[in-house]
Design a protein around this motif. Structure first.
Motif, short mmCIF file in Angstrom:
data_model
loop_
_atom_site.label_atom_id
_atom_site.label_comp_id
_atom_site.label_asym_id
_atom_site.label_seq_id
_atom_site.Cartn_x
_atom_site.Cartn_y
_atom_site.Cartn_z
N ALA A 38 -1.31 1.47 -15.59
CA ALA A 38 -1.44 2.55 -16.58
C ALA A 38 -2.19 1.94 -17.58
N ALA A 39 -2.10 0.69 -17.95
CA ALA A 39 -2.76 0.00 -19.04
C ALA A 39 -4.14 -0.31 -18.61
N GLY A 40 -4.42 -0.46 -17.30
CA GLY A 40 -5.79 -1.17 -16.72
C GLY A 40 -5.84 -2.57 -16.88
N THR A 41 -4.58 -3.26 -16.71
CA THR A 41 -4.66 -4.84 -16.74
C THR A 41 -4.54 -5.56 -15.50
N ILE A 42 -4.46 -4.64 -14.32
CA ILE A 42 -4.64 -5.14 -12.89
C ILE A 42 -5.85 -4.20 -12.51
N PRO A 43 -6.30 -4.87 -11.07
CA PRO A 43 -7.30 -4.05 -10.36
C PRO A 43 -6.94 -2.63 -10.17
N GLU A 44 -8.02 -1.84 -10.10
CA GLU A 44 -7.87 -0.35 -9.85
C GLU A 44 -7.37 -0.42 -8.23
N PRO A 45 -6.50 0.61 -7.91
CA PRO A 45 -6.01 0.75 -6.61
C PRO A 45 -6.72 1.67 -5.85
N LEU A 46 -6.73 1.44 -4.50
CA LEU A 46 -7.47 2.46 -3.53
C LEU A 46 -6.57 3.61 -3.35
N LYS A 47 -7.04 4.75 -3.28
CA LYS A 47 -6.19 5.84 -3.09
C LYS A 47 -6.16 6.21 -1.59
N LEU A 48 -5.03 5.98 -0.93
CA LEU A 48 -5.04 6.22 0.58
C LEU A 48 -4.60 7.46 1.07
N SER A 49 -3.77 8.15 0.01
CA SER A 49 -3.65 9.53 0.48
C SER A 49 -3.10 10.17 -0.99
N ILE A 50 -2.50 11.42 -0.81
CA ILE A 50 -2.34 12.06 -2.13
C ILE A 50 -1.37 11.31 -3.07
N ARG A 51 -0.21 10.54 -2.24
CA ARG A 51 0.63 10.01 -3.29
C ARG A 51 0.75 8.20 -3.05
N LYS A 52 -0.04 7.88 -1.93
CA LYS A 52 -0.20 6.77 -1.54
C LYS A 52 -1.09 5.64 -2.22
N LEU A 53 -1.05 4.70 -2.72
CA LEU A 53 -2.01 3.85 -3.34
C LEU A 53 -1.90 2.37 -2.80
N GLY A 54 -2.88 1.73 -2.74
CA GLY A 54 -2.92 0.37 -2.07
C GLY A 54 -3.98 -0.51 -2.96
N TRP A 55 -3.67 -1.91 -2.86
CA TRP A 55 -4.47 -2.86 -3.41
C TRP A 55 -5.16 -3.91 -2.17
N ARG A 56 -6.42 -4.31 -2.26
CA ARG A 56 -6.95 -5.38 -1.54
C ARG A 56 -6.35 -6.58 -2.26
N ILE A 57 -5.97 -7.51 -1.15
CA ILE A 57 -5.59 -8.86 -1.58
C ILE A 57 -6.39 -9.53 -2.30
N GLY A 58 -7.57 -9.36 -2.00
CA GLY A 58 -8.76 -9.95 -2.78
C GLY A 58 -8.60 -9.77 -4.02
N ASP A 59 -8.53 -8.35 -4.43
CA ASP A 59 -8.60 -8.04 -5.69
C ASP A 59 -7.49 -8.61 -6.65
N LEU A 60 -6.44 -8.78 -5.79
CA LEU A 60 -5.06 -9.32 -6.68
C LEU A 60 -5.38 -10.73 -6.83
N LEU A 61 -5.99 -11.21 -5.83
CA LEU A 61 -6.54 -13.07 -5.83
C LEU A 61 -7.46 -13.25 -7.10
N ASP A 62 -8.39 -12.34 -7.10
CA ASP A 62 -9.22 -12.45 -8.32
C ASP A 62 -8.75 -12.14 -9.64
N TRP A 63 -8.00 -11.10 -9.60
CA TRP A 63 -7.05 -10.80 -10.83
C TRP A 63 -6.13 -12.01 -11.40
N GLN A 64 -5.59 -12.87 -10.23
CA GLN A 64 -4.63 -14.00 -10.65
C GLN A 64 -5.77 -15.05 -11.13
N ASP A 65 -6.80 -15.33 -10.60
CA ASP A 65 -7.76 -16.38 -11.06
C ASP A 65 -8.30 -15.87 -12.58
#
Length: 86
Positions: A38-65
Motif C-alpha cells: 500500500a505504501a509503494g515500498t515493494i514492487p507492484e504485484p501482477l493481478k492474476l485474478s480479481i482477488r489474487k495477486l502475484g510477484w515475480r521472483i526477479g522483482d523481489l530480488l531487485d527490491w532486495q538489491d
C-alpha cells in the motif's frame, strides 16, 4: 532438486509467487507485506485474478538489491526496469 533450481536463471526470475510466499521470502508477515504494498515500498504485484495477486521472483530480488544499497524502491525502479527483460 526443486523445480526452481532446475530452471534457467532468466526463466526462474519470471516465476510468480503469491502474497504469502512473497511475504515469507521477504521475511515479513503478510500484514506487513500488504502495508508495504500500500505504501509503494515493494514492487507492484501482477493481478492474476480479481482477488489474487502475484510477484515475480526477479522483482523481489531487485527490491532486495535496492534495499542493500540503502535506496528506496522508487529510486531503483528506473534502473531495474532498464535491465530487466519484458
Amino acid at each position: 532438486m526443486t523445480i526452481l533450481q532446475s530452471l534457467p536463471p532468466d526463466i526462474a526470475r519470471r516465476r510468480i509467487i503469491g502474497t504469502r510466499d512473497a511475504a515469507a521470502y521477504c521475511g515479513v508477515s503478510e500484514k506487513t507485506f500488504r502495508r508495504m504494498q500500500a505504501a509503494g515500498t515493494i514492487p507492484e504485484p501482477l493481478k492474476l485474478s480479481i482477488r489474487k495477486l502475484g510477484w515475480r521472483i526477479g522483482d523481489l530480488l531487485d527490491w532486495q538489491d535496492c534495499r542493500q544499497t540503502g535506496r528506496a524502491w522508487k529510486d531503483c525502479q528506473g534502473v531495474n526496469a532498464a535491465s530487466t527483460p519484458a
